[in-house]
Design a protein around this motif. Structure first.
Motif, PDB file in Angstrom:
ATOM      1  N   VAL A 110       0.835  -1.203   0.000  1.00  9.75           N
ATOM      2  CA  VAL A 110       0.000   0.000   0.000  1.00  9.75           C
ATOM      3  C   VAL A 110       0.874   1.258   0.000  1.00  9.75           C
ATOM      4  CG1 VAL A 110      -1.652   1.360   1.356  1.00  9.75           C
ATOM      5  CG2 VAL A 110      -1.972  -1.102   1.089  1.00  9.75           C
ATOM      6  N   ALA A 111       1.929   1.252   0.816  1.00 10.88           N
ATOM      7  CA  ALA A 111       2.814   2.408   0.893  1.00 10.88           C
ATOM      8  C   ALA A 111       3.529   2.633  -0.442  1.00 10.88           C
ATOM      9  CB  ALA A 111       3.841   2.203   2.007  1.00 10.88           C
ATOM     10  N   THR A 112       3.989   1.545  -1.076  1.00  7.07           N
ATOM     11  CA  THR A 112       4.662   1.682  -2.366  1.00  7.07           C
ATOM     12  C   THR A 112       3.730   2.287  -3.412  1.00  7.07           C
ATOM     13  OG1 THR A 112       6.144  -0.189  -1.920  1.00  7.07           O
ATOM     14  CG2 THR A 112       5.818   0.425  -4.221  1.00  7.07           C
ATOM     15  N   GLU A 113       2.499   1.783  -3.477  1.00 11.45           N
ATOM     16  CA  GLU A 113       1.529   2.319  -4.438  1.00 11.45           C
ATOM     17  C   GLU A 113       1.230   3.788  -4.145  1.00 11.45           C
ATOM     18  OE1 GLU A 113       0.184   0.942  -7.152  1.00 11.45           O
ATOM     19  OE2 GLU A 113       1.523  -0.772  -6.815  1.00 11.45           O
ATOM     20  N   TYR A 114       1.162   4.113  -2.873  1.00 11.78           N
ATOM     21  CA  TYR A 114       0.908   5.502  -2.488  1.00 11.78           C
ATOM     22  C   TYR A 114       2.044   6.416  -2.955  1.00 11.78           C
ATOM     23  CZ  TYR A 114       0.116   9.569   0.508  1.00 11.78           C
ATOM     24  OH  TYR A 114      -0.079  10.841   0.970  1.00 11.78           O
ATOM     25  N   PHE A 115       3.287   5.977  -2.736  1.00 19.18           N
ATOM     26  CA  PHE A 115       4.429   6.810  -3.132  1.00 19.18           C
ATOM     27  C   PHE A 115       4.607   6.844  -4.652  1.00 19.18           C
ATOM     28  CE2 PHE A 115       5.948   5.608   1.279  1.00 19.18           C
ATOM     29  CZ  PHE A 115       5.630   6.848   1.820  1.00 19.18           C
ATOM     30  N   ASP A 173       9.762   1.749  -3.437  1.00 19.73           N
ATOM     31  CA  ASP A 173      10.025   0.570  -2.606  1.00 19.73           C
ATOM     32  C   ASP A 173      10.903   0.928  -1.415  1.00 19.73           C
ATOM     33  OD1 ASP A 173       8.543  -1.116  -4.176  1.00 19.73           O
ATOM     34  OD2 ASP A 173      10.246  -1.983  -5.251  1.00 19.73           O
ATOM     35  N   ALA A 174      11.973   1.678  -1.683  1.00 21.64           N
ATOM     36  CA  ALA A 174      12.893   2.064  -0.611  1.00 21.64           C
ATOM     37  C   ALA A 174      12.188   2.960   0.409  1.00 21.64           C
ATOM     38  CB  ALA A 174      14.122   2.765  -1.190  1.00 21.64           C
ATOM     39  N   ARG A 175      11.367   3.912  -0.075  1.00 19.97           N
ATOM     40  CA  ARG A 175      10.651   4.799   0.839  1.00 19.97           C
ATOM     41  C   ARG A 175       9.684   3.995   1.714  1.00 19.97           C
ATOM     42  NH1 ARG A 175       8.901  10.204   0.753  1.00 19.97           N
ATOM     43  NH2 ARG A 175      10.949  10.596  -0.142  1.00 19.97           N
ATOM     44  N   ALA A 176       8.990   3.021   1.124  1.00 23.64           N
ATOM     45  CA  ALA A 176       8.058   2.193   1.900  1.00 23.64           C
ATOM     46  C   ALA A 176       8.783   1.449   3.008  1.00 23.64           C
ATOM     47  CB  ALA A 176       7.346   1.206   0.982  1.00 23.64           C
ATOM     48  N   GLN A 177       9.988   0.919   2.697  1.00 21.27           N
ATOM     49  CA  GLN A 177      10.744   0.162   3.696  1.00 21.27           C
ATOM     50  C   GLN A 177      11.229   1.068   4.807  1.00 21.27           C
ATOM     51  OE1 GLN A 177      13.272  -3.276   2.765  1.00 21.27           O
ATOM     52  NE2 GLN A 177      14.997  -2.125   3.582  1.00 21.27           N
ATOM     53  N   TRP A 178      11.756   2.270   4.470  1.00 27.24           N
ATOM     54  CA  TRP A 178      12.295   3.086   5.559  1.00 27.24           C
ATOM     55  C   TRP A 178      11.207   3.770   6.375  1.00 27.24           C
ATOM     56  CZ3 TRP A 178      11.684   8.261   6.158  1.00 27.24           C
ATOM     57  CH2 TRP A 178      11.644   9.121   5.062  1.00 27.24           C
ATOM     58  N   VAL A 179      10.012   3.975   5.806  1.00 27.99           N
ATOM     59  CA  VAL A 179       8.888   4.484   6.599  1.00 27.99           C
ATOM     60  C   VAL A 179       8.462   3.436   7.630  1.00 27.99           C
ATOM     61  CG1 VAL A 179       6.425   5.038   6.496  1.00 27.99           C
ATOM     62  CG2 VAL A 179       8.009   6.155   4.938  1.00 27.99           C
ATOM     63  N   GLY A 223      16.670   1.740  12.699  1.00 27.61           N
ATOM     64  CA  GLY A 223      17.278   3.009  12.334  1.00 27.61           C
ATOM     65  C   GLY A 223      18.393   2.833  11.318  1.00 27.61           C
ATOM     66  N   MET A 224      19.242   1.812  11.526  1.00 24.15           N
ATOM     67  CA  MET A 224      20.343   1.562  10.601  1.00 24.15           C
ATOM     68  C   MET A 224      19.823   1.049   9.254  1.00 24.15           C
ATOM     69  SD  MET A 224      23.154  -0.102  13.215  1.00 24.15           S
ATOM     70  CE  MET A 224      24.469  -0.214  11.989  1.00 24.15           C
ATOM     71  N   ILE A 225      18.767   0.219   9.297  1.00 20.75           N
ATOM     72  CA  ILE A 225      18.162  -0.234   8.042  1.00 20.75           C
ATOM     73  C   ILE A 225      17.569   0.956   7.295  1.00 20.75           C
ATOM     74  CG2 ILE A 225      16.257  -1.575   7.054  1.00 20.75           C
ATOM     75  CD1 ILE A 225      16.748  -3.671   9.218  1.00 20.75           C
ATOM     76  N   THR A 226      16.912   1.839   8.040  1.00 24.81           N
ATOM     77  CA  THR A 226      16.367   3.056   7.429  1.00 24.81           C
ATOM     78  C   THR A 226      17.478   3.858   6.754  1.00 24.81           C
ATOM     79  OG1 THR A 226      14.644   3.191   9.117  1.00 24.81           O
ATOM     80  CG2 THR A 226      15.101   5.201   7.884  1.00 24.81           C
ATOM     81  N   LEU A 227      18.585   4.063   7.480  1.00 25.85           N
ATOM     82  CA  LEU A 227      19.695   4.865   6.952  1.00 25.85           C
ATOM     83  C   LEU A 227      20.346   4.198   5.738  1.00 25.85           C
ATOM     84  CD1 LEU A 227      21.595   7.294   7.242  1.00 25.85           C
ATOM     85  CD2 LEU A 227      22.998   5.909   8.810  1.00 25.85           C
ATOM     86  N   PHE A 228      20.659   2.890   5.857  1.00 21.31           N
ATOM     87  CA  PHE A 228      21.333   2.192   4.759  1.00 21.31           C
ATOM     88  C   PHE A 228      20.436   2.113   3.523  1.00 21.31           C
ATOM     89  CE2 PHE A 228      24.616   1.417   7.602  1.00 21.31           C
ATOM     90  CZ  PHE A 228      25.615   0.629   7.073  1.00 21.31           C
ATOM     91  N   THR A 229      19.138   1.873   3.750  1.00 23.05           N
ATOM     92  CA  THR A 229      18.215   1.808   2.616  1.00 23.05           C
ATOM     93  C   THR A 229      18.094   3.176   1.943  1.00 23.05           C
ATOM     94  OG1 THR A 229      16.944   0.088   3.752  1.00 23.05           O
ATOM     95  CG2 THR A 229      15.895   1.141   1.869  1.00 23.05           C
ATOM     96  N   PHE A 230      18.037   4.229   2.764  1.00 28.26           N
ATOM     97  CA  PHE A 230      17.919   5.586   2.226  1.00 28.26           C
ATOM     98  C   PHE A 230      19.172   5.980   1.442  1.00 28.26           C
ATOM     99  CE2 PHE A 230      18.598  10.186   2.778  1.00 28.26           C
ATOM    100  CZ  PHE A 230      17.461  10.667   2.163  1.00 28.26           C
ATOM    101  N   LEU A 231      20.350   5.649   2.003  1.00 27.85           N
ATOM    102  CA  LEU A 231      21.606   6.055   1.365  1.00 27.85           C
ATOM    103  C   LEU A 231      21.899   5.262   0.096  1.00 27.85           C
ATOM    104  CD1 LEU A 231      23.940   6.539   4.473  1.00 27.85           C
ATOM    105  CD2 LEU A 231      22.844   8.310   3.102  1.00 27.85           C
ATOM    106  N   THR A 232      21.578   3.957   0.122  1.00 32.75           N
ATOM    107  CA  THR A 232      21.904   3.108  -1.030  1.00 32.75           C
ATOM    108  C   THR A 232      20.766   3.032  -2.037  1.00 32.75           C
ATOM    109  OG1 THR A 232      21.093   1.079   0.038  1.00 32.75           O
ATOM    110  CG2 THR A 232      23.405   1.680   0.428  1.00 32.75           C
ATOM    111  N   GLY A 233      19.538   3.329  -1.577  1.00 31.99           N
ATOM    112  CA  GLY A 233      18.383   3.160  -2.451  1.00 31.99           C
ATOM    113  C   GLY A 233      18.165   1.714  -2.838  1.00 31.99           C
TER     114      GLY A 233
END
Length: 459
Positions: A37-42, A53-59, A413-423
């Motif tokens: 749902v989050a991916t479709e929203y973004f 996909d990355a935004r959905a995971q870090w949210v 938090g680290m998953i959020t950061l690594f996912t955000f930085l690496t995409g």
């Protein structure tokens, strides 16, 4: 003093009642549905698919991080309060009410994502309530038997919980959760006339979790009671705070306990991240649908139930530390595979087009996560008992709760950061490996028999 079988079974009923939150909510039904749902929203905001996909995971991980911080700040004080007053049952009842209300409200996550953030808040309030109640339930464990018996009871209770997870997942997949064609695993429309177009079958997971808990927690409240000798001791907040400070200072002088608490803080944090993001990974990286993720969940939960029961027997024979070591090394191997595998390749070696090998590999990973994770959970409770003063169990398990949640924000938090930085969703899992290895390193200084004798001599 002999403990009645009713009290032991009543205590284990909590695991059966609460496990669907983790099996259905966190990992296999609601979590992946939230990710989709989050991916479709973004995507609707103009993002490309990889970024969405990355935004959905870090949210999702951000929500877990905030919930972890909330638990970390409250668990030590609540544990000290319960220890000082001797009252655990009222707290368990209070958090049970919060749990039922918030999980029931998860029905409101519609496919358009209109209530996305509010539903995430409701989910993690339920998570906070479930974990807070569990802290008090764990504090009852030392009173259920001797050290050797406690290892078996802990393993049996966890295994019983996993069977509850399996049963609830079977019901959801066979009768309620729908696939892209609007059909359940039996090939029928969801029960009760639920609308597949609005994903009402999948959304019913929230009310289902709430009703399941409300029914199956009844034996716990029927057969488990606070110790009447201390249950009505008057309590002052200043006394609670002093008790907590004294407890925290004492840990610095107990080498085995200190290393166990800090080491388990890292490996339990990493394990919780695997649970929280396993289904999300399957949805976003492997493109699995709800039904496929659910079947994966059944396999993992059955493996967890069987392996955790066997781990309880191994704990009774060899002690909990060897069980933890073998299990955590297994989880390290699984995490390496998750980081190195995508839909198209593993460690740079491409799969043939349309290959089912990544699916099969992840099924094996699910078995390992379920089995090793359940063993770690049960054996860690057992090892904590070996570091617990017989007359102060709530205090000790307050520390256990602190160590489990003090850095509960770290992996998300680290998953959020690594996912955000690496995409990249796979590379976002790298911190999990590091956390497991730190935990293993610190376990070197943990006495397999605990430090009860040393503490008793000091006190």
């Amino acid at each position: 003093m002999a403990v009645s079988k009713k009290r032991i079974w009543g205590w284990m009923a909590f695991d059966w009642a609460s496990q669907p939150f983790y099996t259905l909510g966190l990992t296999f039904i609601f979590g992946p549905y939230f990710a989709v749902v989050a991916t479709e929203y973004f995507l609707g905001t103009g993002m490309i698919e990889a970024a969405a996909d990355a935004r959905a995971q870090w949210v999702w991980s951000l929500g877990q991080m905030i919930a972890g911080l909330l638990i970390a700040f409250t668990a030590p004080f609540l544990g000290a309060f319960a220890d000082n007053s001797g009252r655990k049952m009222p707290w368990i009842a209070f958090f049970s009410v919060v749990y039922v209300v918030t999980t029931f409200m998860l029905w409101g996550l519609k496919p358009d994502g209109s209530a996305l953030i509010f539903m995430m808040v409701m989910f993690y309030l339920g998570f906070f309530a479930a974990e807070s109640a569990l802290n008090f339930v764990n504090a009852i464990l030392p009173s259920l038997g001797t050290d050797k018996e406690v290892g078996r009871i802990s393993g049996s209770g966890a295994a019983f919980g996993y069977w509850g997870g399996v049963t609830s997942l079977f019901i959801m997949l066979l009768l309620l959760a729908e696939n892209d064609q609007g059909l359940t695993l039996l090939g029928n429309a969801p029960l009760f006339g639920l609308d597949p177009e609005m994903r009402e079958g999948t959304r019913s997971v929230g009310p289902f979790i709430a009703i399941w808990y409300a029914i199956f927690i009844i034996p716990f409240f029927m057969f488990v009671r606070d110790d009447p000798r201390v249950a009505k001791k008057p309590t002052k907040l200043t006394a609670v705070w002093g008790e907590l400070l004294t407890t925290l200072r004492s840990v610095l002088h107990r080498k085995s306990l200190l290393n166990f608490l800090v080491g388990s803080m890292f490996y339990r944090d990493a394990l919780n991240a695997l649970y929280a993001f396993g289904g999300v990974y399957a949805a976003l990286v492997l493109d699995w649908q709800t039904i496929q993720i659910g079947v994966f969940g059944i396999i993992a939960a059955i493996a967890a139930a069987i392996t955790t029961w066997l781990a309880g027997l191994a704990d009774q024979r060899y002690g909990p530390k060897p069980v933890i070591l073998v299990s955590v090394w297994t989880l390290v191997g699984v995490s390496v595979i998750i980081v190195g595998m995508s839909r198209d390749a593993i460690f740079g070696v491409p799969f043939s087009e349309g290959s089912e090998l990544p699916d099969l590999i992840f099924y094996v990973c699910g078995v390992c996560i379920g089995g090793a994770g359940g063993a770690v959970y049960a054996a860690s409770r057992s090892l904590m008992v070996r570091h617990t003063h017989p007359e102060r169990p709530a205090e000790a398990f307050g520390l256990f709760a602190l160590s489990g949640k003090a850095t509960a924000f770290l992996a998300p938090g680290m998953i959020t950061l690594f996912t955000f930085l690496t995409g990249n969703n796979q590379l976002g899992f790298l911190p999990v490996i590091f956390l497991f290895l730190i935990g293993l390193f610190l376990l070197r200084w943990v006495n397999k028999d605990g430090d009860r004798a040393e503490w008793s001599a000091l006190s």
